[in-house]
Design a protein around this motif. Sequence first.
Motif, PDB file in Angstrom:
ATOM      1  N   GLY A  91      33.296  36.430  44.451  1.00 14.99           N
ATOM      2  CA  GLY A  91      33.542  37.354  43.336  1.00 14.99           C
ATOM      3  C   GLY A  91      33.091  38.771  43.655  1.00 14.99           C
ATOM      4  N   ARG A  92      31.910  38.895  44.305  1.00 14.35           N
ATOM      5  CA  ARG A  92      31.426  40.234  44.697  1.00 14.35           C
ATOM      6  C   ARG A  92      32.382  40.868  45.699  1.00 14.35           C
ATOM      7  NH1 ARG A  92      26.484  37.461  44.434  1.00 14.35           N
ATOM      8  NH2 ARG A  92      26.566  36.928  46.636  1.00 14.35           N
ATOM      9  N   MET A  93      32.790  40.089  46.691  1.00  9.28           N
ATOM     10  CA  MET A  93      33.720  40.632  47.691  1.00  9.28           C
ATOM     11  C   MET A  93      35.021  41.051  47.032  1.00  9.28           C
ATOM     12  SD  MET A  93      33.371  38.411  51.212  1.00  9.28           S
ATOM     13  CE  MET A  93      34.212  37.015  50.562  1.00  9.28           C
ATOM     14  N   GLY A  94      35.557  40.187  46.190  1.00 11.17           N
ATOM     15  CA  GLY A  94      36.829  40.471  45.544  1.00 11.17           C
ATOM     16  C   GLY A  94      36.766  41.663  44.609  1.00 11.17           C
ATOM     17  N   ALA A  95      35.657  41.803  43.885  1.00 19.24           N
ATOM     18  CA  ALA A  95      35.533  42.916  42.934  1.00 19.24           C
ATOM     19  C   ALA A  95      35.526  44.249  43.663  1.00 19.24           C
ATOM     20  CB  ALA A  95      34.256  42.756  42.102  1.00 19.24           C
ATOM     21  N   VAL A  96      34.751  44.339  44.735  1.00 19.97           N
ATOM     22  CA  VAL A  96      34.660  45.610  45.457  1.00 19.97           C
ATOM     23  C   VAL A  96      35.949  45.892  46.221  1.00 19.97           C
ATOM     24  CG1 VAL A  96      33.438  46.839  47.306  1.00 19.97           C
ATOM     25  CG2 VAL A  96      32.145  45.580  45.570  1.00 19.97           C
ATOM     26  N   ALA A  97      36.419  44.914  47.009  1.00 21.62           N
ATOM     27  CA  ALA A  97      37.639  45.130  47.793  1.00 21.62           C
ATOM     28  C   ALA A  97      38.837  45.352  46.879  1.00 21.62           C
ATOM     29  CB  ALA A  97      37.885  43.946  48.724  1.00 21.62           C
ATOM     30  N   GLY A  98      38.929  44.583  45.797  1.00 18.82           N
ATOM     31  CA  GLY A  98      40.043  44.721  44.866  1.00 18.82           C
ATOM     32  C   GLY A  98      40.062  46.072  44.178  1.00 18.82           C
ATOM     33  N   ALA A  99      38.889  46.541  43.748  1.00 21.88           N
ATOM     34  CA  ALA A  99      38.821  47.844  43.073  1.00 21.88           C
ATOM     35  C   ALA A  99      39.189  48.969  44.029  1.00 21.88           C
ATOM     36  CB  ALA A  99      37.423  48.067  42.505  1.00 21.88           C
ATOM     37  N   LEU A 100      38.735  48.856  45.273  1.00 22.09           N
ATOM     38  CA  LEU A 100      39.084  49.892  46.248  1.00 22.09           C
ATOM     39  C   LEU A 100      40.585  49.901  46.513  1.00 22.09           C
ATOM     40  CD1 LEU A 100      36.095  49.613  48.749  1.00 22.09           C
ATOM     41  CD2 LEU A 100      36.603  51.512  47.194  1.00 22.09           C
ATOM     42  N   MET A 101      41.167  48.727  46.684  1.00 20.10           N
ATOM     43  CA  MET A 101      42.608  48.659  46.956  1.00 20.10           C
ATOM     44  C   MET A 101      43.418  49.095  45.731  1.00 20.10           C
ATOM     45  SD  MET A 101      42.910  45.337  49.395  1.00 20.10           S
ATOM     46  CE  MET A 101      44.550  45.748  49.980  1.00 20.10           C
ATOM     47  N   ALA A 102      42.985  48.689  44.546  1.00 19.02           N
ATOM     48  CA  ALA A 102      43.708  49.055  43.325  1.00 19.02           C
ATOM     49  C   ALA A 102      43.688  50.562  43.084  1.00 19.02           C
ATOM     50  CB  ALA A 102      43.108  48.332  42.119  1.00 19.02           C
ATOM     51  N   SER A 103      42.646  51.213  43.580  1.00 22.02           N
ATOM     52  CA  SER A 103      42.564  52.665  43.402  1.00 22.02           C
ATOM     53  C   SER A 103      43.219  53.406  44.569  1.00 22.02           C
ATOM     54  CB  SER A 103      41.109  53.105  43.232  1.00 22.02           C
ATOM     55  OG  SER A 103      40.348  52.808  44.392  1.00 22.02           O
ATOM     56  N   GLY A 104      43.937  52.658  45.413  1.00 20.03           N
ATOM     57  CA  GLY A 104      44.711  53.275  46.484  1.00 20.03           C
ATOM     58  C   GLY A 104      43.980  53.500  47.784  1.00 20.03           C
ATOM     59  N   ARG A 105      42.769  52.990  47.915  1.00 12.41           N
ATOM     60  CA  ARG A 105      42.019  53.206  49.152  1.00 12.41           C
ATOM     61  C   ARG A 105      42.058  51.954  50.009  1.00 12.41           C
ATOM     62  NH1 ARG A 105      37.277  52.643  51.825  1.00 12.41           N
ATOM     63  NH2 ARG A 105      36.580  54.447  53.006  1.00 12.41           N
ATOM     64  N   ARG A 106      42.492  52.143  51.205  1.00 13.66           N
ATOM     65  CA  ARG A 106      42.457  51.078  52.202  1.00 13.66           C
ATOM     66  C   ARG A 106      41.230  51.312  53.061  1.00 13.66           C
ATOM     67  NH1 ARG A 106      45.529  49.032  49.156  1.00 13.66           N
ATOM     68  NH2 ARG A 106      47.748  48.863  49.386  1.00 13.66           N
ATOM     69  N   PRO A 107      40.504  50.239  53.403  1.00 17.39           N
ATOM     70  CA  PRO A 107      39.325  50.442  54.251  1.00 17.39           C
ATOM     71  C   PRO A 107      39.718  51.067  55.586  1.00 17.39           C
ATOM     72  CG  PRO A 107      39.590  48.111  53.660  1.00 17.39           C
ATOM     73  CD  PRO A 107      40.738  48.858  53.082  1.00 17.39           C
ATOM     74  N   ARG A 108      38.877  51.964  56.067  1.00 20.67           N
ATOM     75  CA  ARG A 108      39.140  52.587  57.368  1.00 20.67           C
ATOM     76  C   ARG A 108      38.992  51.562  58.478  1.00 20.67           C
ATOM     77  NH1 ARG A 108      35.661  58.059  57.117  1.00 20.67           N
ATOM     78  NH2 ARG A 108      34.053  56.563  56.572  1.00 20.67           N
TER      79      ARG A 108
END
Length: 187
Positions: free
Chosen positions: A86-103
């Motif tokens: 859940g922690r992984m999904g919340a952070v990764a999901g929020a970043l992706m939903a806001s248009g940011r792909r991890p570098r």
Amino acid sequence: MIVQAALPLVAEYGAAVTTQQIARAAGIGEGTIFRVFADKDEVLDACLAEAMSPDRVLRELVSISLDQPLADRLVEAIEALHAHLGRMGAVAGALMASGRRPRRDPLASGEARPGLDRETSLATVRDALAELFEPDQDTLRLSPERSAQVFMFAASSAGRLAGQGVPSLTSAEIVDMFLHGALAAGR
């Protein structure tokens, strides 16, 4: 401290979180963030790395008392695994939903922890789970390591079913199915 303060904000706002919000949550001046991190992207990368790191779930797994019955140990383990996912999904999901792909992938790059890649991360979690099976190894069909591997699959797969028109299984239901199968007792 900065990353810990930023994690819930990143989970809520994704890349739209401001360094001012992070500084306020951490109880520091905004300039302090830039003494530690080059830019906001570096803060976001550090948050993703922290969310993906298995350190917290490992601490939770090794704190489970081996004196409990196996089913109770596994219920606690599933809850720790689901919280980690859940922690992984919340952070990764929020970043992706806001248009940011991890570098970069924090586990592939070793950012989550030096020397830790995705395979090593999964292996350390599996090994911690195997320790939960060891007190009952004489009653297991498979070795504690193989039992842990199958259990990890069952625990992570059950989480994926939720929200697909199937009511979520409770941790106890997942453990019961894992330990006793789908057939009713005596059949």
